[in-house]
Write an enzyme that holds these catalytic residues in place. Structure first.
Site, PDB file in Angstrom:
ATOM      1  N   ASN A   1       1.057  -1.069   0.314  1.00 25.24           N
ATOM      2  CA  ASN A   1      -0.043  -0.420   0.298  1.00 25.24           C
ATOM      3  C   ASN A   1       1.024   1.408  -0.279  1.00 25.24           C
ATOM      4  O   ASN A   1       1.321   1.575   1.024  1.00 25.24           O
ATOM      5  CB  ASN A   1      -0.937   0.118   1.469  1.00 25.24           C
ATOM      6  CG  ASN A   1      -1.710  -1.096   1.302  1.00 25.24           C
ATOM      7  OD1 ASN A   1      -2.322  -1.229   0.147  1.00 25.24           O
ATOM      8  ND2 ASN A   1      -2.424  -1.580   2.423  1.00 25.24           N
TER       9      ASN A   1
ATOM     10  N   ASP B   1      14.681   6.287  -9.077  1.00 25.48           N
ATOM     11  CA  ASP B   1      15.046   5.124  -9.182  1.00 25.48           C
ATOM     12  C   ASP B   1      15.776   3.940  -8.950  1.00 25.48           C
ATOM     13  O   ASP B   1      16.123   3.988  -7.971  1.00 25.48           O
ATOM     14  CB  ASP B   1      16.381   5.403 -10.427  1.00 25.48           C
ATOM     15  CG  ASP B   1      16.131   6.154 -11.757  1.00 25.48           C
ATOM     16  OD1 ASP B   1      14.571   6.366 -11.850  1.00 25.48           O
ATOM     17  OD2 ASP B   1      16.671   6.696 -12.607  1.00 25.48           O
TER      18      ASP B   1
ATOM     19  N   THR C   1      17.220  -2.631  10.642  1.00 29.80           N
ATOM     20  CA  THR C   1      16.602  -3.963  11.045  1.00 29.80           C
ATOM     21  C   THR C   1      15.655  -3.938  11.880  1.00 29.80           C
ATOM     22  O   THR C   1      15.098  -4.254  12.791  1.00 29.80           O
ATOM     23  CB  THR C   1      17.814  -4.994  10.983  1.00 29.80           C
ATOM     24  OG1 THR C   1      18.447  -4.521  12.500  1.00 29.80           O
ATOM     25  CG2 THR C   1      18.942  -5.324  10.210  1.00 29.80           C
ATOM     26  N   LYS C   2      16.246  -2.438  12.842  1.00 31.90           N
ATOM     27  CA  LYS C   2      15.413  -2.140  14.403  1.00 31.90           C
ATOM     28  C   LYS C   2      13.925  -0.699  13.737  1.00 31.90           C
ATOM     29  O   LYS C   2      14.929  -0.258  13.497  1.00 31.90           O
ATOM     30  CB  LYS C   2      16.356  -2.233  15.149  1.00 31.90           C
ATOM     31  CG  LYS C   2      16.698  -3.200  15.959  1.00 31.90           C
ATOM     32  CD  LYS C   2      17.200  -3.624  16.552  1.00 31.90           C
ATOM     33  CE  LYS C   2      17.725  -4.869  16.959  1.00 31.90           C
ATOM     34  NZ  LYS C   2      18.917  -5.249  17.617  1.00 31.90           N
TER      35      LYS C   2
ATOM     36  N   HIS D   1      14.789 -15.373   3.552  1.00 30.95           N
ATOM     37  CA  HIS D   1      14.909 -17.253   3.630  1.00 30.95           C
ATOM     38  C   HIS D   1      15.034 -17.372   4.698  1.00 30.95           C
ATOM     39  O   HIS D   1      15.597 -17.230   5.603  1.00 30.95           O
ATOM     40  CB  HIS D   1      15.780 -17.622   2.242  1.00 30.95           C
ATOM     41  CG  HIS D   1      15.505 -17.140   0.997  1.00 30.95           C
ATOM     42  ND1 HIS D   1      14.801 -18.574   0.018  1.00 30.95           N
ATOM     43  CD2 HIS D   1      15.960 -16.232   0.298  1.00 30.95           C
ATOM     44  CE1 HIS D   1      15.377 -18.029  -0.974  1.00 30.95           C
ATOM     45  NE2 HIS D   1      15.821 -16.535  -1.103  1.00 30.95           N
TER      46      HIS D   1
ATOM     47  N   ALA E   1      21.412   7.783   3.900  1.00 24.99           N
ATOM     48  CA  ALA E   1      22.233   6.775   1.500  1.00 24.99           C
ATOM     49  C   ALA E   1      22.699   5.962   3.121  1.00 24.99           C
ATOM     50  O   ALA E   1      23.978   5.739   4.070  1.00 24.99           O
ATOM     51  CB  ALA E   1      22.624   7.658   1.497  1.00 24.99           C
TER      52      ALA E   1
END
Length: 163
Positions: free
Chosen positions: A38, A47, A128-129, A76, A123
């Protein structure tokens, strides 16, 4: 506005794009059977942005996403050494990016992350948190270095409380 037609990993999945959005060239939207993407109003995906969803990805209104950003709500599974990784499936959790967020070039955003309204991600950061509202976060892994506020002394004190 599309500068090039986006590619889709699976056709006709639950992908919603708000009004007045702009997409750069090379955008890839990959949405599995139970996932969704969404995108709010006035969002720009520059890009080569890649969004992969098996669980859910939400991007709030007025957010800016620079080029070469990867947003993936899944990884994975690989815990069982007796089973090929390709046969272990995926694990993940929804991602929520708030409104008025700026995500810099080359950022990776992983499963289960929530980025608060008004946050800035520098940048090449690896998120990850979760990142709180109005925070400025940088690095690999991304860490809050300050907050967007008019009073810089207050901003420094809040940053020290978080770290």
């Amino acid at each position: 506005m599309f500068q090039g037609f986006p590619r889709f990993g699976y056709a006709f999945r639950d992908i919603r794009v708000g009004n007045n959005c702009s997409f750069g060239v090379g955008i890839f939207l990959n949405c599995g059977a139970d996932g969704y993407i969404n995108i709010g109003n006035f969002v720009s995906l520059n890009d080569y942005t890649y969004i992969s969803s098996l669980y859910g990805v939400e991007i709030g209104d007025n957010s800016r996403i620079a080029e070469f950003v990867s947003i993936r709500d899944n990884d994975h599974a690989y815990a069982d050494p007796e089973t090929l990784i390709r046969n272990q499936g995926f694990q993940g959790a929804k991602i929520k990016i708030g409104s008025d967020v700026w995500i810099g070039r080359g950022v990776f955003i992983g499963k289960g992350v929530e980025i608060g309204n008004g946050a800035v991600i520098g940048a090449n950061s690896v998120v990850t948190k979760s990142i709180p509202p109005f925070a400025v976060a940088v690095g690999a892994p991304a860490k809050v270095i300050k907050y967007r506020q008019k009073n810089s002394t207050e901003s420094i004190l809040q940053c020290l409380e978080v770290t």
